[in-house]
Design a protein around this motif. Structure first.
Motif, PDB file in Angstrom:
ATOM      1  N   ALA A   6       0.706  -1.239  -0.095  1.00 25.57           N
ATOM      2  CA  ALA A   6       0.009  -0.007  -0.213  1.00 25.57           C
ATOM      3  C   ALA A   6       0.874   1.219  -0.011  1.00 25.57           C
ATOM      4  CB  ALA A   6      -0.811   0.141   1.309  1.00 25.57           C
ATOM      5  N   GLY A   7       1.877   1.020   0.619  1.00 26.96           N
ATOM      6  CA  GLY A   7       2.793   2.274   1.012  1.00 26.96           C
ATOM      7  C   GLY A   7       3.386   2.684  -0.506  1.00 26.96           C
ATOM      8  N   GLN A   8       3.783   1.364  -1.217  1.00 24.66           N
ATOM      9  CA  GLN A   8       4.350   1.562  -2.660  1.00 24.66           C
ATOM     10  C   GLN A   8       3.523   1.955  -3.592  1.00 24.66           C
ATOM     11  OE1 GLN A   8       5.994  -2.334  -2.924  1.00 24.66           O
ATOM     12  NE2 GLN A   8       7.933  -1.904  -2.093  1.00 24.66           N
ATOM     13  N   THR A   9       2.499   1.636  -3.697  1.00 20.87           N
ATOM     14  CA  THR A   9       1.428   1.902  -4.840  1.00 20.87           C
ATOM     15  C   THR A   9       0.390   3.024  -4.703  1.00 20.87           C
ATOM     16  OG1 THR A   9      -0.305   0.422  -4.104  1.00 20.87           O
ATOM     17  CG2 THR A   9       1.457  -0.500  -5.443  1.00 20.87           C
ATOM     18  N   ARG A  10       0.059   3.286  -3.127  1.00 22.12           N
ATOM     19  CA  ARG A  10      -0.656   4.413  -2.902  1.00 22.12           C
ATOM     20  C   ARG A  10      -2.074   3.965  -3.469  1.00 22.12           C
ATOM     21  NH1 ARG A  10       1.606   6.838   1.450  1.00 22.12           N
ATOM     22  NH2 ARG A  10       3.790   7.204   0.984  1.00 22.12           N
ATOM     23  N   VAL A  22      -4.551   0.058  -0.186  1.00 26.34           N
ATOM     24  CA  VAL A  22      -4.609   0.604   1.223  1.00 26.34           C
ATOM     25  C   VAL A  22      -5.838  -0.061   1.937  1.00 26.34           C
ATOM     26  CG1 VAL A  22      -5.230   2.696   2.537  1.00 26.34           C
ATOM     27  CG2 VAL A  22      -3.761   2.872   0.591  1.00 26.34           C
ATOM     28  N   GLU A  23      -6.915  -0.365   1.216  1.00 29.55           N
ATOM     29  CA  GLU A  23      -7.989  -1.016   1.886  1.00 29.55           C
ATOM     30  C   GLU A  23      -7.583  -2.538   2.172  1.00 29.55           C
ATOM     31  OE1 GLU A  23     -11.314  -1.017  -0.788  1.00 29.55           O
ATOM     32  OE2 GLU A  23     -11.733   1.290  -0.284  1.00 29.55           O
ATOM     33  N   ALA A  24      -6.882  -3.259   1.239  1.00 31.79           N
ATOM     34  CA  ALA A  24      -6.448  -4.544   1.441  1.00 31.79           C
ATOM     35  C   ALA A  24      -5.284  -4.463   3.095  1.00 31.79           C
ATOM     36  CB  ALA A  24      -5.666  -4.984   0.503  1.00 31.79           C
ATOM     37  N   ALA A  25      -4.745  -3.500   2.900  1.00 32.15           N
ATOM     38  CA  ALA A  25      -3.764  -3.280   4.081  1.00 32.15           C
ATOM     39  C   ALA A  25      -4.525  -3.402   5.691  1.00 32.15           C
ATOM     40  CB  ALA A  25      -2.865  -2.086   4.173  1.00 32.15           C
ATOM     41  N   HIS A  26      -5.753  -2.526   5.487  1.00 23.33           N
ATOM     42  CA  HIS A  26      -6.523  -2.340   6.574  1.00 23.33           C
ATOM     43  C   HIS A  26      -7.469  -3.569   6.841  1.00 23.33           C
ATOM     44  CE1 HIS A  26      -6.134   1.851   6.890  1.00 23.33           C
ATOM     45  NE2 HIS A  26      -6.687   2.218   6.056  1.00 23.33           N
ATOM     46  N   GLN A  27      -7.903  -4.329   5.894  1.00 23.82           N
ATOM     47  CA  GLN A  27      -8.500  -5.493   6.327  1.00 23.82           C
ATOM     48  C   GLN A  27      -7.504  -6.505   6.721  1.00 23.82           C
ATOM     49  OE1 GLN A  27      -9.907  -6.859   2.305  1.00 23.82           O
ATOM     50  NE2 GLN A  27     -11.501  -5.259   2.135  1.00 23.82           N
ATOM     51  N   ALA A  28      -6.047  -6.581   6.253  1.00 22.14           N
ATOM     52  CA  ALA A  28      -5.007  -7.334   6.678  1.00 22.14           C
ATOM     53  C   ALA A  28      -4.693  -7.277   8.380  1.00 22.14           C
ATOM     54  CB  ALA A  28      -4.001  -7.306   6.131  1.00 22.14           C
ATOM     55  N   ARG A  29      -5.024  -5.872   8.649  1.00 21.45           N
ATOM     56  CA  ARG A  29      -4.628  -5.464  10.152  1.00 21.45           C
ATOM     57  C   ARG A  29      -6.021  -5.934  10.838  1.00 21.45           C
ATOM     58  NH1 ARG A  29      -0.942  -4.497  13.844  1.00 21.45           N
ATOM     59  NH2 ARG A  29      -2.104  -3.603  15.676  1.00 21.45           N
ATOM     60  N   ALA A  30      -7.001  -5.652  10.388  1.00 23.74           N
ATOM     61  CA  ALA A  30      -8.281  -6.275  11.142  1.00 23.74           C
ATOM     62  C   ALA A  30      -8.304  -7.671  11.316  1.00 23.74           C
ATOM     63  CB  ALA A  30      -9.591  -5.847  10.336  1.00 23.74           C
ATOM     64  N   CYS A  31      -7.760  -8.290  10.403  1.00 27.19           N
ATOM     65  CA  CYS A  31      -7.681 -10.036  10.365  1.00 27.19           C
ATOM     66  C   CYS A  31      -6.491 -10.144  11.398  1.00 27.19           C
ATOM     67  CB  CYS A  31      -7.301 -10.474   9.034  1.00 27.19           C
ATOM     68  SG  CYS A  31      -7.283 -12.223   9.013  1.00 27.19           S
ATOM     69  N   PHE A  32      -5.566  -9.379  11.601  1.00 27.48           N
ATOM     70  CA  PHE A  32      -4.549  -9.984  12.447  1.00 27.48           C
ATOM     71  C   PHE A  32      -5.143  -9.773  13.941  1.00 27.48           C
ATOM     72  CE2 PHE A  32      -0.821  -8.013  15.075  1.00 27.48           C
ATOM     73  CZ  PHE A  32      -0.436  -9.276  15.656  1.00 27.48           C
ATOM     74  N   GLU A  33      -5.668  -8.548  14.154  1.00 29.96           N
ATOM     75  CA  GLU A  33      -6.316  -8.284  15.506  1.00 29.96           C
ATOM     76  C   GLU A  33      -7.596  -9.349  15.697  1.00 29.96           C
ATOM     77  OE1 GLU A  33      -7.792  -4.540  15.330  1.00 29.96           O
ATOM     78  OE2 GLU A  33      -5.678  -3.397  15.288  1.00 29.96           O
ATOM     79  N   GLN A  34      -8.114  -9.730  14.762  1.00 32.54           N
ATOM     80  CA  GLN A  34      -9.197 -10.863  15.216  1.00 32.54           C
ATOM     81  C   GLN A  34      -8.390 -12.127  15.470  1.00 32.54           C
ATOM     82  OE1 GLN A  34     -11.599 -12.226  11.893  1.00 32.54           O
ATOM     83  NE2 GLN A  34     -13.366 -11.883  13.012  1.00 32.54           N
ATOM     84  N   THR A  35      -7.335 -12.306  14.944  1.00 32.12           N
ATOM     85  CA  THR A  35      -6.826 -13.813  15.017  1.00 32.12           C
ATOM     86  C   THR A  35      -6.232 -13.811  16.435  1.00 32.12           C
ATOM     87  OG1 THR A  35      -6.214 -14.075  12.711  1.00 32.12           O
ATOM     88  CG2 THR A  35      -4.938 -15.426  14.330  1.00 32.12           C
ATOM     89  N   GLN A  36      -5.550 -12.539  16.928  1.00 27.65           N
ATOM     90  CA  GLN A  36      -4.790 -12.568  18.169  1.00 27.65           C
ATOM     91  C   GLN A  36      -5.975 -12.647  19.143  1.00 27.65           C
ATOM     92  OE1 GLN A  36      -2.967  -8.631  18.085  1.00 27.65           O
ATOM     93  NE2 GLN A  36      -1.182  -9.489  18.634  1.00 27.65           N
ATOM     94  N   HIS A  37      -7.108 -12.226  19.040  1.00 23.07           N
ATOM     95  CA  HIS A  37      -8.252 -12.147  20.000  1.00 23.07           C
ATOM     96  C   HIS A  37      -8.829 -13.743  20.031  1.00 23.07           C
ATOM     97  CE1 HIS A  37     -12.299 -12.167  21.668  1.00 23.07           C
ATOM     98  NE2 HIS A  37     -12.930 -12.616  20.341  1.00 23.07           N
ATOM     99  N   ARG A  38      -8.842 -14.304  18.916  1.00 18.65           N
ATOM    100  CA  ARG A  38      -9.223 -15.726  18.979  1.00 18.65           C
ATOM    101  C   ARG A  38      -8.226 -16.712  19.647  1.00 18.65           C
ATOM    102  NH1 ARG A  38     -11.974 -16.208  12.869  1.00 18.65           N
ATOM    103  NH2 ARG A  38     -13.895 -15.187  13.290  1.00 18.65           N
ATOM    104  N   VAL A  39      -6.892 -16.543  19.343  1.00 20.47           N
ATOM    105  CA  VAL A  39      -5.877 -17.164  20.044  1.00 20.47           C
ATOM    106  C   VAL A  39      -5.929 -16.868  21.514  1.00 20.47           C
ATOM    107  CG1 VAL A  39      -3.503 -17.425  20.226  1.00 20.47           C
ATOM    108  CG2 VAL A  39      -4.591 -17.367  18.029  1.00 20.47           C
TER     109      VAL A  39
END
Length: 252
Positions: A73-77, A82-99
């Motif tokens: 996202a930083g390279q292409t703008r 950018v939306e994919a990066a936000h979704q990846a962050r949300a997925c990471f936080e959700q996985t942390q919660h489930r673990v």
């Protein structure tokens, strides 16, 4: 000589058929609800085990995926990146919660908040539909509504989400005011109750079929040896995937 009119016989038979159908449907629904609960429990236990045994690997993988998405996202703008990066962050936080939840074996705060929200929503909807004041011109219905609201208030006071769900479902099924008078004088109400219960039965059957097709149910229905082999294979696959992601992140 007393002659029974054919229309009267038909109406009486229809009422009897509907009351029998309702009784049978309620029995079937109780069985289906119990089966759905059993299957859901197996599926939930699979994902708890998955996050308990392989949570660290899963977290590392999704964290690397987030880093890759953020770099892109930083390279292409581009907005999509950018939306994919936000979704990846949300997925990471959700996985942390489930673990964390799997390790603790108890629901963590987000689930508690979700349950509280559902509890309040169901309670308010039920009160809006069945408050005794709505039936001040119909004493029999008002008496039933008063008893219903008392049960509802008791379950809500205990924060019994399952109890409130059941009472709300009873209301939606049209069974609250289905007394003897209705059974004898309102075949249309009977027919509507049969239709609602039939629809709920079909929805439960669909849910059960879906649960039976889920990987979690299939795996947890196997022997302990087969379950262990599944998680061993999964661990190996995740380790390989983690190595590939790490290599991708090392490349500019």
């Amino acid at each position: 000589m007393f002659v029974v009119r054919p229309r009267l016989v038909l109406t009486t038979n229809l009422k009897f058929m509907h009351t029998q159908t309702i009784s049978n449907l309620l029995t079937q629904l109780a069985t289906l609800e119990a089966e759905k609960k059993r299957l859901q429990s197996l599926v939930d236990s699979y994902y708890r085990r998955l996050h308990h045994q392989l949570g660290e690997l899963l977290t590392q993988i999704i964290q690397l995926q987030e880093q890759l998405a953020t770099r892109r996202a930083g390279q292409t703008r581009r907005r999509s990146d950018v939306e994919a990066a936000h979704q990846a962050r949300a997925c990471f936080e959700q996985t942390q919660h489930r673990v964390q939840e799997a390790l603790a074996h108890t629901p963590t705060e987000p689930d508690a908040v979700g349950d509280e929200t559902e509890l309040r929503k169901l309670y308010r909807q039920a009160v809006a539909q069945a408050h005794p004041d709505l039936f001040f011109t119909e004493p029999d219905k008002q008496e039933r509504a008063t008893a219903f609201i008392a049960q509802l208030n008791e379950a809500y006071g205990r924060k019994d989400l399952m109890g409130v769900r059941q009472l709300a479902q009873q209301l939606q099924d049209g069974l609250l005011f289905l007394d003897e008078t209705t059974l004898h004088n309102d075949p249309e109400a009977l027919q509507q109750a049969v239709e609602r219960l039939t629809q709920r039965k079909q929805a439960l059957e669909t849910d059960i079929q879906t649960l039976r097709q889920q990987e979690g149910y299939v795996i947890m229905s196997q022997s302990p040896t087969e379950q262990a082999a599944h998680f061993d294979r999964l661990q190996k696959n995740l380790q390989e995937h983690l190595a590939i992601l790490a290599q991708s992140l090392d490349r500019p």
